[in-house]
Design a protein around this motif. Structure first.
Motif, PDB file in Angstrom:
ATOM      1  N   HIS A 135      -5.682   5.333   6.393  1.00 38.84           N
ATOM      2  CA  HIS A 135      -5.305   4.063   6.038  1.00 38.84           C
ATOM      3  C   HIS A 135      -6.323   3.295   5.308  1.00 38.84           C
ATOM      4  O   HIS A 135      -6.026   2.388   4.408  1.00 38.84           O
ATOM      5  N   PHE A 165      -1.063   0.140  -0.205  1.00 40.33           N
ATOM      6  CA  PHE A 165      -0.439  -0.207   1.152  1.00 40.33           C
ATOM      7  C   PHE A 165       0.289  -1.409   0.920  1.00 40.33           C
ATOM      8  O   PHE A 165       0.413  -2.187   0.107  1.00 40.33           O
ATOM      9  N   GLU A 216      -0.111   0.737  11.445  1.00 36.44           N
ATOM     10  CA  GLU A 216      -1.532   0.987  11.121  1.00 36.44           C
ATOM     11  C   GLU A 216      -2.471  -0.400  11.302  1.00 36.44           C
ATOM     12  O   GLU A 216      -3.578  -0.226  11.588  1.00 36.44           O
TER      13      GLU A 216
END
Length: 746
Positions: free
Chosen positions: A354, A363, A373
């Motif tokens: 991530h 993202f 996340e």
């Protein structure tokens, strides 16, 4: 007590009878389904065989007709006479042609109509008659085929007038072939659909099965289904596509019979079986709860014992139920620990994955996954503006590519990341850090809104750089990106940080590169640098020493103008390209040395991390090359003569009569030898050197005083100003007047 035991036995037995019945019924249903599937599969295979046989038989018949037509057109000379423009025996040719058509129709009983079309004479010839094409019954089909590009395929089912048929018409399919290229005449053959259906009926029992033929567009060609049964139920079991005609043959059963009622019965049986299984399951649950009390005491004991290590194997190889349950619980405990470790590893992998998604701009904070996340990172999105920080290890390939073990490198990375986390924690910011690459450590810092937040971050990063220099056997270069408003835009901050690191080549390593010292995105002026590159290449090949001063000025200019790393490398690649071009005519004894030196230069340019380091490598290698060229020239017998010639040219360049003949007389050499020896010595032709020298002197005069073009041409040795302008434009890319405006502003 004995009664109680028998009562307990009966209760257990009766409680599981529903389950037993459900299992038996399920097995029966599975057996029935298997038999049905096998029966249906056998029927499908049988119908596939029927369809393939019918396809082969039909293709053989139609292909035979087509081949016969082709042979007739290409081998019968009477057909050519039939299409001849003028023929004295046209009646005889028509008669013979009709006879050939009759023979072809006799060979193939399926043909019900066969005729030739002569568009030029507007006649149609049949085996027994001849008619005008405008009055012919099949005129519409002929006109359509004259315009069609699919005339060589069977198709076009239609009704055709036929006096011999009881109904007066018959349904046919046709094929048309070109019979004469000049007139575009056609040979048309037509087959009775009823005859085709009779042929197909030989392959199938029409009382229970059927065969149906359709063309490529799904139009019906023929079928064995009786007219009074077309609306009845039928089931398709096999389909075969004919390779010759492109038709589709469908085979199946007219009245499904057992297949018709077995399928609904099967579904009803499955439903009943499922209902029985559901009822048995409910009964099993109720019975299990009823008899759960003895097991409940056992589970209470297991809960009291708790989780423990696996028991030792019992004596005699026998184990009671409690030991088995205890062993199972121990296995569950081991599995739980293993899954916990795997979860930690997966969590770390997700963090790295991530983080890279954030750095690359992939993202979405609005998605649930993104919010999850963020919790994984521990970032507080309301703590400030996201800012990217990149810490790059200097000279990674040279330093870390040595014999250091992987454990040492990993320990160094952990120490660097730990110190970065401590430094950012001291600033009071929310942050997260991960390795972007082996040599780059990235961090996302939630920079506060306070006025001194950026100053505190820069100060902390400078402390990190100093700590690495002191405590680790390496140095780092650090860059911080611009602060952005949202976490989704943090990739922009990473882009600006990478841009700042791009100036590491010009500014040097082991430092913090702030954004405010970087130039705007506009491209710097490169004219002076390119002129210096040309001068370095020329003077190095000529054996002069001016290239060293020009190289020093080039390095200073690249540093002072703050060129980006890619720009610096590109300019230095241009320098090596120019030098390589100048060195392309070196003699064989020097070419090998230069090629080796060129490889070293390319390697230095590729691996160098600072402009000073690259410049030092260039200077050292080029000095060795220059010295090698000088030693070679000193060993040449004609070197002194060529030096005198060059000196004479430098002193008399303004003489319009300066030529190879003049130099030959002055130095007692053949004029052609002067050009060859001069090029071997200095790597440039005699004429090119003289013109280049004159243009250099003209530029010097232009910078001193504003001379007219013709006066300027005379002063540097040109007899005609037109020639001077042409040579000047060839060397500088512009005319003298434009050059003076660009350089002096006059």
């Amino acid at each position: 007590m004995s009664f109680m035991r028998r009562n307990w036995f009966y209760r257990l037995m009766l409680s599981y009878i529903p389950v037993f019945l459900a299992v038996c019924l399920t097995l029966l249903l599975i057996l029935f389904l298997t038999v049905r599937q096998l029966s249906e599969r056998s029927s499908i295979q049988s119908n596939e065989t029927v369809a393939r046989n019918a396809s082969q038989m039909l293709e053989q018949s139609l292909r035979g007709i087509d081949d016969g037509m082709f042979l007739l057109v290409n081998s019968n000379s009477d057909i050519e006479g039939f299409y001849a423009e003028t023929s004295s025996d046209s009646f005889v040719s028509a008669y013979r042609t009709a006879l050939a058509l009759s023979n072809l129709q006799t060979r193939f009983p399926l043909i019900v109509s066969l005729y030739l079309v002569n568009p030029e004479k507007k006649i149609v010839l049949e085996p027994t008659s001849i008619a005008e094409s405008d009055l012919y019954a099949d005129k519409a089909y002929i006109e359509a085929q004259m315009q069609s590009d699919t005339r060589f395929r069977w198709g076009d089912r239609r009704k055709l007038a036929s006096p011999s048929s009881p109904q007066g018409t018959r349904e046919v399919i046709s094929i048309a072939r070109i019979a004469n290229l000049r007139t575009k005449g056609l040979l048309v053959s037509q087959v009775d659909v009823n005859e085709l259906q009779k042929l197909l009926s030989q392959s199938v029992d029409t009382s229970v099965g059927y065969i149906r033929i359709a063309d490529g567009n799904g139009r019906l060609i023929g079928s064995t289904i009786p007219a009074d049964e077309t609306g009845k139920e039928r089931k398709r079991l096999a389909t075969v596509t004919m390779s010759y005609t492109g038709w589709t043959i469908e085979s199946g059963v007219l009245q499904p019979g057992i297949l018709g009622w077995a399928e609904p019965a099967l579904y009803i049986s499955i439903s009943l079986g499922g209902l029985c299984m559901l009822i048995g399951g409910v009964w099993f649950v109720l019975a299990s709860r009823r008899h759960y009390r003895p097991v409940q005491g056992l589970l209470s004991q297991v809960g009291a014992i708790g989780l423990k290590r696996p028991l030792d194997p019992p004596q005699g190889g026998r184990r009671d139920e409690f030991q088995t349950i205890g062993r199972a619980l121990d296995h569950l405990w081991d599995d739980s620990n293993r899954l916990k470790l795997e979860n930690e590893a997966n969590r770390k992998f997700k963090r790295v994955h991530h983080f890279l998604r954030l750095a690359e701009g992939r993202f979405d904070a609005a998605s649930f996954y993104g919010q999850r996340e963020e919790e994984l990172f521990g970032l507080r999105l309301d703590a400030g503006r996201p800012t990217a920080v990149i810490v790059e290890l200097d000279r990674y390939a040279a330093f870390f590519g040595t014999d250091r073990s992987e454990e040492e490198l990993q320990a160094m990375r952990l120490a660097l990341q730990g110190q970065l986390d401590l430094t950012l924690a001291d600033t009071g910011c929310s942050f997260t850090s991960e390795w972007l690459y082996e040599h780059q450590l990235g961090a996302i810092v939630m920079q506060g809104e306070a006025a001194d937040a950026e100053i505190g971050l820069i100060a902390g990063l400078e402390q990190l750089r100093a700590w690495v220099e002191k405590e680790l056997p390496c140095t780092v270069t650090i860059a911080a990106g611009v602060a952005v408003d949202r976490i989704e835009s943090v990739s922009v901050s990473f882009q600006t940080a990478r841009r700042a690191l791009g100036y590491k080549l010009s500014l040097g390593s082991n430092r913090l590169i702030p954004l405010h010292i970087l130039p705007d995105r506009g491209q710097p002026e490169l004219i002076l640098e390119l002129e210096r590159i040309e001068e370095i290449s020329r003077s190095l090949r000529m054996g002069e020493t001016e290239w060293e001063a020009e190289l020093t000025q080039l390095s200073a200019s690249l540093t002072s103008h703050l060129f980006g790393g890619e720009q610096v490398r590109n300019l230095l690649y241009v320098l090596l390209f120019h030098i390589q071009h100048k060195m392309s005519d070196l003699p064989a004894e020097l070419d090998g040395y230069w090629q080796s030196a060129n490889e070293r230069l390319m390697q230095s340019l590729k691996e160098g991390e600072s402009l000073a380091e690259i410049s030092a490598a260039l200077r050292g290698t080029l000095s060795a090359v220059s010295e090698q060229i000088r030693l070679w020239r000193d060993s040449r017998q004609n070197r002194s003569a060529m030096q005198e010639v060059k000196r004479y040219i430098d002193e008399h360049y303004f003489d319009p009569g300066l030529s190879q003949s003049l130099l030959g007389d002055a130095f007692r050499l053949h004029p052609s030898s002067i050009s060859r020896l001069f090029k071997e010595e200095y790597g440039v032709k005699f004429v090119d050197y003289v013109n280049s020298l004159r243009i250099e002197k003209a530029i010097e005069l232009m910078e001193q005083e504003e001379y007219p073009v013709h006066v300027l041409a005379e002063k540097v040795g040109f007899m005609h100003s037109k020639t001077f302008i042409q040579v000047f434009k060839k060397h500088t890319g512009t005319t003298p007047g434009m050059y003076r405006k660009e350089r002096t502003g006059t």
